[in-house]
Design an enzyme around this catalytic site. Sequence first.
Site, PDB file in Angstrom:
ATOM      1  N   HIS A  96      -9.195 -10.773 -10.604  1.00  0.00           N
ATOM      2  CA  HIS A  96      -9.893 -11.806  -9.850  1.00  0.00           C
ATOM      3  C   HIS A  96      -9.294 -11.969  -8.463  1.00  0.00           C
ATOM      4  O   HIS A  96      -8.073 -11.898  -8.282  1.00  0.00           O
ATOM      5  CB  HIS A  96      -9.855 -13.146 -10.595  1.00  0.00           C
ATOM      6  CG  HIS A  96     -10.964 -14.070 -10.191  1.00  0.00           C
ATOM      7  ND1 HIS A  96     -10.952 -14.765  -9.006  1.00  0.00           N
ATOM      8  CD2 HIS A  96     -12.138 -14.387 -10.812  1.00  0.00           C
ATOM      9  CE1 HIS A  96     -12.062 -15.485  -8.910  1.00  0.00           C
ATOM     10  NE2 HIS A  96     -12.796 -15.270  -9.990  1.00  0.00           N
ATOM     11  N   HIS A  97     -10.175 -12.216  -7.484  1.00  0.00           N
ATOM     12  CA  HIS A  97      -9.716 -12.369  -6.103  1.00  0.00           C
ATOM     13  C   HIS A  97      -8.853 -13.617  -5.930  1.00  0.00           C
ATOM     14  O   HIS A  97      -8.094 -13.727  -4.957  1.00  0.00           O
ATOM     15  CB  HIS A  97     -10.923 -12.445  -5.160  1.00  0.00           C
ATOM     16  CG  HIS A  97     -10.726 -11.721  -3.872  1.00  0.00           C
ATOM     17  ND1 HIS A  97      -9.525 -11.722  -3.180  1.00  0.00           N
ATOM     18  CD2 HIS A  97     -11.571 -10.965  -3.118  1.00  0.00           C
ATOM     19  CE1 HIS A  97      -9.655 -11.013  -2.073  1.00  0.00           C
ATOM     20  NE2 HIS A  97     -10.883 -10.543  -2.007  1.00  0.00           N
ATOM     21  N   ALA A  98      -8.943 -14.569  -6.851  1.00  0.00           N
ATOM     22  CA  ALA A  98      -8.058 -15.733  -6.784  1.00  0.00           C
ATOM     23  C   ALA A  98      -6.619 -15.345  -7.031  1.00  0.00           C
ATOM     24  O   ALA A  98      -5.692 -16.076  -6.672  1.00  0.00           O
ATOM     25  CB  ALA A  98      -8.491 -16.780  -7.817  1.00  0.00           C
TER      26      ALA A  98
END
Length: 464
Positions: free
Chosen positions: A138-140
Amino acid sequence: MDRLSGLDASFLYLEDNAQLMHVCGLIVIDPTTIPGGYSFEAFKTELGRRVRPIPMFHRKLKFVPGRLDHPVWVEDVDFDIERQVHRVALPAPGGRDELSELAGHIAGLPLDRTRPLWEMWVIEGLESGHMAVMSKMHHASVDGVSGANMISYLCSLEPDAPPLDPGATAGASMRVPGDGELIARAVGNTLAKPVNFVKMLAPTAAILVTSARRASEGKAMAAPLTAPRTSFNGNITGHRSIAYTKMSLAKIKEIRHAVEGATVNDVVLAVSGGALRRYLEERGELPTTSLLATVPVSVRSESEGGGSNKVSSLFTRLRTDLEDPAERIQEIAKSNVNAKEHHAAIPADTLQDWAQFAAPRVFGLATRAVSSFRLADRGPVIHNLVISNVPGPPVPLYFMGGRIEALYPLGPIFHGAGLNITVMSNNGIMDVGIIACQELMPRAWDLADSFPEELEAMHKAIVG
């Protein structure tokens, strides 16, 4: 416990069933180099052993009650490698079409937010005799550079050598805070926001003044909201089409050295512009004005702010309006000098500082409004696509003992910009990953196959 930065959290808030905010990598592996031979069980067991010292792989989200503040990372005390790694086989004949179709399906599946925000799919049955691993993060949790680093920490320089040293990424596990502590922290952060907001006004005003002056002098980067509309600019769905290709890094460097002031990234952008021109021209869709790309820029060495994402962006025109590849690279190299100077004048932490004010409900409502009312299908186009250039290994690497034959990076796509092109250098080759909304670009292969052709044409025009 580790609180997400505003920029990290914004990738959670922007996500919906169509706009999935994970980054992927399609790793093609030669299993014949694996000591003792390949078996899925042994592969999974070894992967579980290697991810243990690296907190990113066994942490998960804990949300603040009432969504009063950004979430925090905590240790997943129930971490189970069985939930993170999956096995699947390609249908015959196991060629590139079957692999890209399966990869597109996997890329269109959201990650489970109750578990660590990553997973890997081991893909068997390639007609070449190779195997593939589709990774999702995930880009988070990662940006392009840190995601590539995380994968590299699972690799080694020889088939039977230990994995690369994770260094600072290793450390103690993160405790799980109680709701009372999270609420207290959230109240403190909320009370500090007005003061932080006021502090941001003066430097932001200075940035706007500088940008206006550079624009009046013709020295600013290309402006957003000035992109022409194409068939891949509109509301996206959750379906993905994927394609990939390879380019000679040596030829890219030869072009770079032959064009004054050019960089490897300039050549990548120019080749991308030429490939997109071919793609659109063949469909009778080529706009008269140039396509506009958002180019993520790593600020990892400059930024001191917290968070997993250390990235900013600049806008650049791909000069798809120019047929001559030599003229295109020269114009891109020239204009990118101004773009880079303009970008350098903006403090590295600006985007991260403003992202601290990201509100989950506001972001969520905005994303749903764009999707429900199909706002990306009409009105000005912010940008046409995202193009990223991620540095990769200059030497052969081995993943779980299998030699990496290719590493195709795949970034997220957005409402309004349903195409992402990401390149990564890999042992003298430039691997190109293309991901798009399937409804907006059903045959990503038509674009991918144009890249080697465009590189050859540019090399011939520049180098001879």
